[in-house]
Scaffold this motif. Structure first.
Motif, PDB file in Angstrom:
ATOM      1  N   ASP A 251      -3.415   8.560   4.835  1.00  0.00           N
ATOM      2  CA  ASP A 251      -3.496   7.736   4.034  1.00  0.00           C
ATOM      3  C   ASP A 251      -2.910   6.401   4.701  1.00  0.00           C
ATOM      4  O   ASP A 251      -3.327   5.267   4.410  1.00  0.00           O
ATOM      5  CB  ASP A 251      -2.093   8.042   2.628  1.00  0.00           C
ATOM      6  CG  ASP A 251      -2.783   8.827   1.964  1.00  0.00           C
ATOM      7  OD1 ASP A 251      -4.229   9.095   1.764  1.00  0.00           O
ATOM      8  OD2 ASP A 251      -2.226   9.518   0.983  1.00  0.00           O
TER       9      ASP A 251
ATOM     10  N   ALA B 195      -6.017   4.486   3.980  1.00  0.00           N
ATOM     11  CA  ALA B 195      -5.952   3.360   2.429  1.00  0.00           C
ATOM     12  C   ALA B 195      -5.975   1.795   2.481  1.00  0.00           C
ATOM     13  O   ALA B 195      -6.466   1.354   1.872  1.00  0.00           O
ATOM     14  CB  ALA B 195      -4.878   4.076   1.793  1.00  0.00           C
TER      15      ALA B 195
ATOM     16  N   THR C 282      -7.315  -1.162  -0.048  1.00  0.00           N
ATOM     17  CA  THR C 282      -6.374  -2.279  -0.346  1.00  0.00           C
ATOM     18  C   THR C 282      -6.348  -3.765   0.109  1.00  0.00           C
ATOM     19  O   THR C 282      -6.000  -4.593  -0.527  1.00  0.00           O
ATOM     20  CB  THR C 282      -4.906  -1.324  -0.297  1.00  0.00           C
ATOM     21  OG1 THR C 282      -4.463  -1.306   1.055  1.00  0.00           O
ATOM     22  CG2 THR C 282      -4.829  -0.201  -1.093  1.00  0.00           C
TER      23      THR C 282
ATOM     24  N   TYR D 136     -11.352   7.245  -0.816  1.00  0.00           N
ATOM     25  CA  TYR D 136     -10.507   5.907  -1.058  1.00  0.00           C
ATOM     26  C   TYR D 136     -11.516   5.028  -1.755  1.00  0.00           C
ATOM     27  O   TYR D 136     -12.667   4.915  -1.246  1.00  0.00           O
ATOM     28  CB  TYR D 136      -9.539   5.452   0.115  1.00  0.00           C
ATOM     29  CG  TYR D 136      -8.906   6.519   0.803  1.00  0.00           C
ATOM     30  CD1 TYR D 136      -7.497   6.421   0.490  1.00  0.00           C
ATOM     31  CD2 TYR D 136      -9.315   7.058   1.839  1.00  0.00           C
ATOM     32  CE1 TYR D 136      -6.753   7.482   1.251  1.00  0.00           C
ATOM     33  CE2 TYR D 136      -8.501   7.966   2.484  1.00  0.00           C
ATOM     34  CZ  TYR D 136      -7.179   8.062   2.131  1.00  0.00           C
ATOM     35  OH  TYR D 136      -6.432   8.915   2.907  1.00  0.00           O
TER      36      TYR D 136
END
Length: 407
Positions: A61, A65, A69, A92
């Motif tokens: 993550d 991630a 994001t 993701y």
């Protein structure tokens, strides 16, 4: 500047502002296309890696991630092969389909130049069965009557496979440059004119550079796939199915995406670092490659299939296919840093010796890396065009540091 004359023809009738933009794009494109003719890597700051052992999901993550994001890509899938042979997958963001679901292990992506790893493996099987030799020159492999310069005639199968033939990434002519300028605004394939006749015609006047070093070449791999097809009498599609995907059970890997399971829910490609004049995150067209470039960059695949392909390279498998895959990752041209194997790059990164491939095409970025010492592999597939593939290197380092991760 004769190479820009054709671009001038396409600029007639445009506004001064548009002409200026396109001229600047043409100059930038020429520099970019020239610079991309070499093998490259990314430096990673060790301080940026997660510190200390922790849960594998948490570690992945932290690396993966932020790519979503922070807007680098709409979605991605990470696949990890652990030392005990088990696999883990982490999705993701979104595939870009209307349902908005994250990519999964079987989601189809265009994998660009990871296609070369499969073509290199095909050729390695042909060397293994004696139908080709790494030392065979083009002069003895291409059909009679093919016009070859003396330098082109001497190019061997191994040189094509290891990017040491001296051939450029693509011919830097007016047509390529004009197509690249158009691509910056439209995302359309600027290789679409490079068919078999165009690539073979280029060989008639080819002059090798003075020093032959690893020099990334899409047309070189196009020629390699053409040689394999001519020598075997089989299409590249048939060779892939008979020699690689069939024996390994890779059901979601092929050159024609529409024929693969899951095509309707595939990941949709998006602009990222390129094309420069399309907003990051906008969708871009899929690319279709000509006959001779199919083996160079046209494959679609999934994270699960790619990890299975990687795992096959890690097995102690004394079979014809096993020996072929071992031969493909054998380093042929040792260098102080990077070294060339067949389609793969061998490199020292973060204290590890890893073997990896990168594919960047249309609206997709793909990474496949193997750490033979720790018996691990990582695949990362993004549905946006991004130059930075260091996340894959970082995850291989994390796996090496935490070699006892449970499955």
């Amino acid at each position: 500047m004769r190479g820009l004359e054709g671009v001038g023809e396409t600029l007639r009738g445009e506004t001064r502002g548009k002409r200026l933009c396109r001229c600047l794009a043409a100059v930038a494109g020429l520099a970019l296309l020239s610079a991309c003719g070499t093998l490259t890597t990314w430096e990673i700051d060790p301080a940026s890696l997660p510190a200390g052992p922790s849960d594998l999901t948490e570690q992945v993550d932290k690396i993966a991630a932020p790519l979503v994001t922070q807007g680098e890509t709409p979605g991605l899938i990470v696949g990890i092969l652990l030392p005990d042979g088990t696999t883990r997958f982490f999705g993701y963001g979104t595939t870009g389909q209307p349902d908005g679901v994250p990519p999964g292990p079987d989601t189809l992506f265009a994998i660009g130049s990871l296609s070369k790893g499969f073509m290199g493996a095909i050729v390695a099987t042909m060397v293994q069965d004696g139908s080709l030799s790494w030392a065979d020159p083009l002069a003895t492999l291409l059909p009679p009557g093919t016009k070859l310069s003396p330098d082109a005639a001497r190019i061997t199968v191994e040189q094509l496979a290891t990017h040491t033939s001296g051939l450029p990434r693509q011919p830097l002519d007016t047509t390529v440059l004009t197509g690249f300028v158009s691509y910056l605004f439209t995302g359309e394939n600027f290789y679409q004119h490079l068919d078999r006749d165009a690539v073979l015609a280029y060989l008639a006047d080819f002059t090798a550079p003075g020093e032959v070093v690893p020099r990334y070449s899409n047309i070189g791999y196009g020629l390699l796939s053409h040689v394999a097809s001519v020598r075997s009498g089989r299409s590249v599609d048939d060779l892939l199915a008979e020699r690689i995907t069939g024996p390994l059970g890779l059901t979601r890997t092929g050159y024609v995406a529409e024929r693969l399971p899951g095509y309707d829910v595939r990941a949709i490609g998006h602009a990222g670092d390129q094309p420069k004049f399309i907003l990051r995150g906008d969708t871009v067209p899929d690319w279709r490659f000509t006959d001779i470039l199919r083996g160079s960059a046209a494959l679609y695949s999934s994270a699960r299939d790619l990890l299975s392909f990687a795992a096959a390279h890690l097995r102690d498998d004394d079979t014809p296919l096993g020996r072929s895959l071992a031969d493909a990752v054998r380093v042929r041209t040792p260098r102080p840093r990077q070294a060339a194997a067949v389609a793969w790059i061998a490199d020292d990164v973060l204290g590890l010796h890893i073997t990896y491939q990168v594919g960047i095409v249309a609206g997709y970025t793909s990474y496949l890396g193997i750490d033979t010492a720790h018996h691990t592999a990582v695949v990362i597939l993004q549905n946006a065009f991004n130059w930075d593939y260091s996340a894959g290197h970082a995850l291989l380092k994390i796996l090496a540091t935490n070699a006892a991760y449970p499955s």
